[in-house]
Every structure is written in C-alpha cells, then in structure tokens.
Design an enzyme around this catalytic site. Structure first.
Site, mmCIF file in Angstrom:
data_model
loop_
_atom_site.group_PDB
_atom_site.id
_atom_site.type_symbol
_atom_site.label_atom_id
_atom_site.label_comp_id
_atom_site.label_asym_id
_atom_site.label_seq_id
_atom_site.Cartn_x
_atom_site.Cartn_y
_atom_site.Cartn_z
ATOM 1 N N LYS A 119 -12.930 20.226 -68.690
ATOM 2 C CA LYS A 119 -11.710 21.700 -69.064
ATOM 3 C C LYS A 119 -12.319 22.353 -68.722
ATOM 4 O O LYS A 119 -11.021 23.480 -68.417
ATOM 5 C CB LYS A 119 -11.022 20.578 -70.836
ATOM 6 C CG LYS A 119 -10.070 21.676 -71.791
ATOM 7 C CD LYS A 119 -10.171 21.542 -72.900
ATOM 8 C CE LYS A 119 -10.636 21.498 -73.812
ATOM 9 N NZ LYS A 119 -10.288 23.667 -74.164
ATOM 10 N N ASN A 120 -12.902 22.663 -69.605
ATOM 11 C CA ASN A 120 -13.594 24.100 -69.690
ATOM 12 C C ASN A 120 -14.158 24.782 -68.885
ATOM 13 O O ASN A 120 -14.281 26.298 -68.689
ATOM 14 C CB ASN A 120 -15.028 24.815 -71.034
ATOM 15 C CG ASN A 120 -13.729 24.648 -72.416
ATOM 16 O OD1 ASN A 120 -12.513 23.968 -72.856
ATOM 17 N ND2 ASN A 120 -14.559 23.531 -73.123
ATOM 18 N N CYS B 268 -6.451 29.430 -85.102
ATOM 19 C CA CYS B 268 -6.280 28.385 -83.951
ATOM 20 C C CYS B 268 -6.685 27.217 -84.721
ATOM 21 O O CYS B 268 -7.599 27.878 -86.314
ATOM 22 C CB CYS B 268 -7.160 27.947 -82.389
ATOM 23 S SG CYS B 268 -8.700 27.761 -82.652
ATOM 24 N N ARG C 125 -9.831 33.613 -83.899
ATOM 25 C CA ARG C 125 -9.822 33.911 -82.619
ATOM 26 C C ARG C 125 -10.172 35.068 -81.983
ATOM 27 O O ARG C 125 -8.978 35.239 -80.946
ATOM 28 C CB ARG C 125 -9.434 32.382 -80.970
ATOM 29 C CG ARG C 125 -9.442 30.968 -82.185
ATOM 30 C CD ARG C 125 -10.831 30.485 -82.164
ATOM 31 N NE ARG C 125 -11.329 30.697 -80.438
ATOM 32 C CZ ARG C 125 -11.318 29.151 -79.595
ATOM 33 N NH1 ARG C 125 -10.713 28.510 -80.649
ATOM 34 N NH2 ARG C 125 -11.709 29.524 -78.518
ATOM 35 N N ASP D 24 -19.161 22.245 -79.419
ATOM 36 C CA ASP D 24 -18.627 21.092 -78.814
ATOM 37 C C ASP D 24 -19.248 19.511 -79.610
ATOM 38 O O ASP D 24 -18.181 18.625 -79.618
ATOM 39 C CB ASP D 24 -17.677 21.596 -77.463
ATOM 40 C CG ASP D 24 -16.888 22.719 -77.031
ATOM 41 O OD1 ASP D 24 -16.418 22.492 -76.020
ATOM 42 O OD2 ASP D 24 -16.895 23.525 -78.640
ATOM 43 N N ARG E 126 -5.502 16.948 -74.267
ATOM 44 C CA ARG E 126 -5.660 18.558 -74.491
ATOM 45 C C ARG E 126 -6.894 18.690 -73.358
ATOM 46 O O ARG E 126 -7.340 19.477 -72.969
ATOM 47 C CB ARG E 126 -6.360 19.412 -75.872
ATOM 48 C CG ARG E 126 -5.153 19.819 -76.031
ATOM 49 C CD ARG E 126 -5.197 21.090 -77.368
ATOM 50 N NE ARG E 126 -6.065 21.843 -76.691
ATOM 51 C CZ ARG E 126 -6.688 23.157 -77.113
ATOM 52 N NH1 ARG E 126 -7.226 23.037 -78.505
ATOM 53 N NH2 ARG E 126 -7.732 23.761 -76.632
HETATM 54 C C1 EPZ Z 1 -15.633 28.455 -75.190
HETATM 55 O O1 EPZ Z 1 -14.207 29.580 -76.329
HETATM 56 C C2 EPZ Z 1 -14.488 26.703 -74.948
HETATM 57 N N1 EPZ Z 1 -13.073 26.937 -74.859
HETATM 58 C C3 EPZ Z 1 -14.493 26.485 -76.542
HETATM 59 O O2 EPZ Z 1 -14.042 25.391 -76.577
HETATM 60 C C4 EPZ Z 1 -15.749 26.376 -76.410
HETATM 61 O O3 EPZ Z 1 -16.503 25.860 -77.966
HETATM 62 C C5 EPZ Z 1 -16.690 27.952 -77.209
HETATM 63 O O4 EPZ Z 1 -16.400 28.414 -75.877
HETATM 64 C C6 EPZ Z 1 -17.717 27.762 -77.340
HETATM 65 O O5 EPZ Z 1 -18.212 27.384 -76.123
HETATM 66 C C7 EPZ Z 1 -12.425 26.980 -73.201
HETATM 67 O O6 EPZ Z 1 -13.652 27.227 -72.500
HETATM 68 C C8 EPZ Z 1 -11.470 27.205 -73.497
HETATM 69 P P1 EPZ Z 1 -16.849 32.397 -77.511
HETATM 70 P P2 EPZ Z 1 -13.903 30.693 -76.297
HETATM 71 O O7 EPZ Z 1 -15.659 33.657 -76.900
HETATM 72 O O8 EPZ Z 1 -14.371 31.608 -75.361
HETATM 73 C C9 EPZ Z 1 -16.233 35.454 -80.711
HETATM 74 C C10 EPZ Z 1 -12.998 23.272 -76.537
HETATM 75 O O9 EPZ Z 1 -13.224 22.453 -77.764
HETATM 76 N N2 EPZ Z 1 -15.745 35.714 -80.483
HETATM 77 O O10 EPZ Z 1 -17.649 32.469 -76.996
HETATM 78 O O11 EPZ Z 1 -13.443 30.705 -77.560
HETATM 79 C C11 EPZ Z 1 -15.017 33.871 -81.834
HETATM 80 O O12 EPZ Z 1 -14.599 34.098 -83.104
HETATM 81 C C12 EPZ Z 1 -13.312 24.587 -77.428
HETATM 82 O O13 EPZ Z 1 -12.989 22.560 -75.034
HETATM 83 C C13 EPZ Z 1 -15.247 37.355 -80.587
HETATM 84 O O14 EPZ Z 1 -15.755 37.702 -81.740
HETATM 85 O O15 EPZ Z 1 -15.678 31.024 -77.573
HETATM 86 C C14 EPZ Z 1 -16.724 32.366 -82.007
HETATM 87 O O16 EPZ Z 1 -17.291 32.589 -83.113
HETATM 88 C C15 EPZ Z 1 -13.659 25.228 -78.677
HETATM 89 N N3 EPZ Z 1 -14.246 38.082 -80.171
HETATM 90 C C16 EPZ Z 1 -17.822 32.831 -81.331
HETATM 91 O O17 EPZ Z 1 -17.817 34.301 -80.638
HETATM 92 C C17 EPZ Z 1 -14.242 37.859 -78.867
HETATM 93 O O18 EPZ Z 1 -13.925 38.504 -78.277
HETATM 94 C C18 EPZ Z 1 -18.471 32.310 -79.729
HETATM 95 O O19 EPZ Z 1 -16.565 32.552 -79.194
HETATM 96 C C19 EPZ Z 1 -14.436 35.879 -78.029
HETATM 97 C C20 EPZ Z 1 -15.310 34.902 -79.129
#
Ligand code: EPZ
Length: 394
Positions: A22-23, A116, A121, A283, A375
């Site tokens: 998915k990702n 979420c 997020r 994950d 999903r």
């Molecule tokens: C991606 O989410 C994945 N989703 C997540 O998978 C996965 O857990 C995550 O990366 C980490 O590998 C998709 O790819 C669709 P991040 P993402 O930005 O991009 C903070 C699943 O179950 N942050 O690396 O949202 C954020 O709050 C899902 O498949 C900011 O502060 O993850 C988090 O604490 C869940 N500001 C941390 O960074 C921002 O602008 C890491 O988030 C963006 C993120």
C-alpha cells in the site's frame, strides 16, 4: 461493516506470495499525474486506499481503471486541481497528491487531513517543502491552497518524514532546476517512488535504501508452524527478523523469500524501539506485539514515530494479554495463553495485530472493523485460510 470469525489454536503451514505494498503504490498513483500519457502499474493491490486514489485521479480528469492485477492511469489532460473533502476524509494520506497536483497544474486545493487513529497527523514538513520550492500556500478554515511555479531548492527535513519526502520528490520533479532533500526518509517505498519517477522520465537519484510481510510472519510466530512469504526483499525486514529470531523463531531468508518456523515457546525480547528506516518499522509494532503477548518474560516497546499507536492494546487485553502503556512505552508481560474474544480493529496495523493474536488464542474471536484491514491487506483472510487458519469473513 464486515467482521472476521477466527478459530484460534491451529498452526499455520504453507507459502504465501506477498502482494504490492500500500505505502509504495499510493505515492506512485499520485506520481501518475505528472506523466502526460498512460501509465500501467502492475502488481497493484486491490485495497480501499487504492480505490480512493483512483477516485481522486478521476476527479482530477484522469482516466483511471483496474485491468486485472494492474491499474491504468491516463493523465494526458487533467482538468482539476482540488481534492474534495469527501475524498480527503476517505483517505487521510491524500495529502500526498499535493505536490503532484501543484507540479502538474500550477495550483492545488485540498483540506488539511486532520488527525486519525494514530494521533494528530501534522503536515508542516510537507508544507515547508512545498514553500521551499517556491509554492505559495494559504491555509484557511481547514482548507489549504497552493500555487506558483516551482523552482529547484535545497530542502532540509527536520525529521525523515515518509510523506513529506514523497511530496517534496513529486513537486521537485516539476520544479525548474535541481532539488536536494536532506534528511529524507529512506524507506523502501521511497526507492520504489524513485524508480517510478525515473520510468516516466524524471531525473531522480539517491533515494532510500515492507509490512504486509510482517503480518504473515507475526501470524506464524503467534499460531506456530512454518510459513514462507515470497516476493519480498528480506533486507527490508532485517530489524523485524532479528526480533523474531530473538523471540525464539527460526527465520531463514532467501533471495526473494523469508521462511519462519515456530514450534517452541516464544521469549520476550530486548526493548523494541520504532524508528525511521532502517530502524524498526512503526508499522510492525502492533503485529509483533500481538505475537509477543504469549512470550515468556516481558518485552518493552517504545513507539517513537506516532503519538498514539497503542489503540490495539485495550483490544489485546480483552483476549487476556497483560500490557501496560505509559505514553510512548508499552510493557508486554507474557501470559501462558490468550482466549478468543470480541475485539474491534481501530486502525490498519492494529487490526492485523488482532488477527495475529486471535490465530494464537484458544477459542473463537470475532474481529469487527475489518474495513480498516481492507485498506492495506488485499486478501488477508484468503491468504491465512490457505495457510491453514480457521478464519472467515461475515
Ligand atoms: C507513512 O505515514 C505511512 N503511510 C505510515 O503507514 C507509516 O507508519 C509511516 O509513513 C512511517 O513509516 C503511508 O505511506 C500512506 P511520517 P506518514 O510522515 O508519511 C510526524 C500504515 O499503517 N510528521 O514518516 O504520515 C508524524 O506526526 C501507515 O500503513 C510531522 O510532524 O509518516 C509522525 O509522528 C500508518 N510533520 C512522524 O512525523 C509532518 O509534516 C512520522 O510520520 C509529517 C509528519
């Protein structure tokens, strides 16, 4: 709303081919918008998040349809630049379309994804990258508008956010000049996105160095037996394999496969701290925790990526697990057995974790909220049934 009925206590045995991740596919679908013409994404999993992405592409004026295990997207003449609220709500990660829409259309409108089940997020890093490329962003009342011609820049991310890295890459492809992204995420999905962008003619290099696989390995660890997953790159899961070995599983890696055998008791392991790739993947935290609820001794988990990613703990406790949560730390005290129960999936990986626990529990479990699992897992119940699990969807 469908549910799973799972009769636990049956060891698993057999081989399962892992479908596309998915990702990986979601940012690649957004990237299709950048390519005037037709793109074919092979091994594209049938997931509700993929369906939501195709709805967004059609809303933007692209042709997007499934042809067997592939999806065809024609972005010859997109007409739209907004992602409507309903579609944003359907898939929180739709923010990933921001960079691609702005890059192709010169402007973009979408509503802030909000929180979420994993906690707030924020998208500040996404917006900072777009602004760094010259995009002008205005935010009002939960909506945001971006516009402007993009130009190459040196971007620095304060943390290696996967989504922000992907948005920056998608926007930078259309920017005049060269962009560097420092402290970029290095997850395998970043490498996949780089590969796709190159395939449509973009000049991208330096990206990176998956989790569906984790659910099947954790299921085998939980239920016992021998399971081989194929179509995987074992290097992407080296931290997960190390934990499973320490817990007492026999884990063998092949060129494109990983085989796990568990016939003795599971042991608690040293603290598991989630981290950006190549650290322990966030994950994988829930599925691994589910398997270790019956390990001898205790295991400490530290969730460093998301603010509240322990919503599966209450549900695991209904099955007899003994877990204490303090903020980002969860301490799992191993119990001799779990019992079947009525449990509810609260998010995608948490749902998979409950299925993992139910497979190793004594008696029947009913797992509701399976739409969360749909999903990200194309055929979880089908694959598990083929491995000998007693699971059916109602
Ligand atoms: C991606 O989410 C994945 N989703 C997540 O998978 C996965 O857990 C995550 O990366 C980490 O590998 C998709 O790819 C669709 P991040 P993402 O930005 O991009 C903070 C699943 O179950 N942050 O690396 O949202 C954020 O709050 C899902 O498949 C900011 O502060 O993850 C988090 O604490 C869940 N500001 C941390 O960074 C921002 O602008 C890491 O988030 C963006 C993120």
């Amino acid at each position: 709303m469908s549910a799973y009925i799972i009769e636990g206590g049956h060891p698993l045995d057999g081989s399962v081919r892992i479908h596309g991740a998915k990702n990986s596919v979601l940012p690649i679908l957004a990237a299709c918008l950048l390519a005037p013409g037709e793109c074919v994404i092979h091994n594209c999993p049938e997931l509700s998040d993929v369906a939501a992405s195709l709805d967004i592409l059609r809303h933007l004026g692209c042709r997007a349809e499934r042809q067997g295990d592939a999806v065809v997207v024609d972005a010859s003449a997109p007409t739209g630049w907004d992602v409507p609220d309903a579609l944003m709500r359907e898939m929180r990660s739709s923010v990933i379309f921001l960079g691609a829409i702005l890059g192709r259309m010169g402007r973009a409108e979408l509503c802030a994804p909000g929180g979420c089940e994993l906690g707030p997020r924020p998208i500040d890093l996404h917006l900072g990258a777009i602004r760094g490329l010259g995009g002008r962003i205005t935010e009002d009342g939960g909506g945001l508008r971006a516009e402007g011609a993009l130009r190459g820049a040196d971007l620095v991310l304060s943390l290696p956010s996967v989504g922000a890295t992907e948005n920056a890459m998608l926007a930078a492809v259309c920017a005049a000049g060269t962009t560097t992204i420092t402290n970029a995420a290095r997850e395998p999905e970043i490498v996949d996105l780089q590969g796709f962008l190159r395939a449509i003619g973009a000049k991208v290099h330096g990206a990176g160095s998956s989790v569906i696989t984790v659910a099947y390995l954790a299921a085998a660890a939980s239920a016992g037996g021998t399971v081989e997953v194929t179509g995987v790159d074992y290097r992407h899961l080296s931290t997960v394999s190390a934990v499973l070995r320490e817990a007492g599983c026999d884990v063998q890696s092949g060129a494109e496969s990983i085989r796990l055998r568990r016939d003795g008791p599971l042991q608690g392991v040293r603290p598991v701290r989630t981290a950006p790739y190549p650290g322990f993947p966030t994950d994988a935290q829930a599925p691994l925790m589910a398997a270790l609820t019956r390990g001898k001794g205790c295991t400490v988990f530290v969730e460093n990526i998301f603010e509240s990613r322990y919503r599966h703990v209450d549900e695991l406790s209904r099955m007899g697990a003994d877990i204490r949560v303090e903020g980002r730390v969860a301490v799992v005290y191993g119990v001799p057995r779990l019992h079947g129960a009525q449990v509810r999936a609260t998010d995608l990986r948490g749902g998979a974790a409950l299925a993992v626990a139910a497979l190793g529990a004594e008696g029947r479990s009913e797992l509701t909220g399976v739409h969360h699992i749909d999903r990200g897992y194309q055929s979880l119940e089908g694959d598990l049934r083929r491995l000998g699990a007693e699971i059916r969807r109602i």
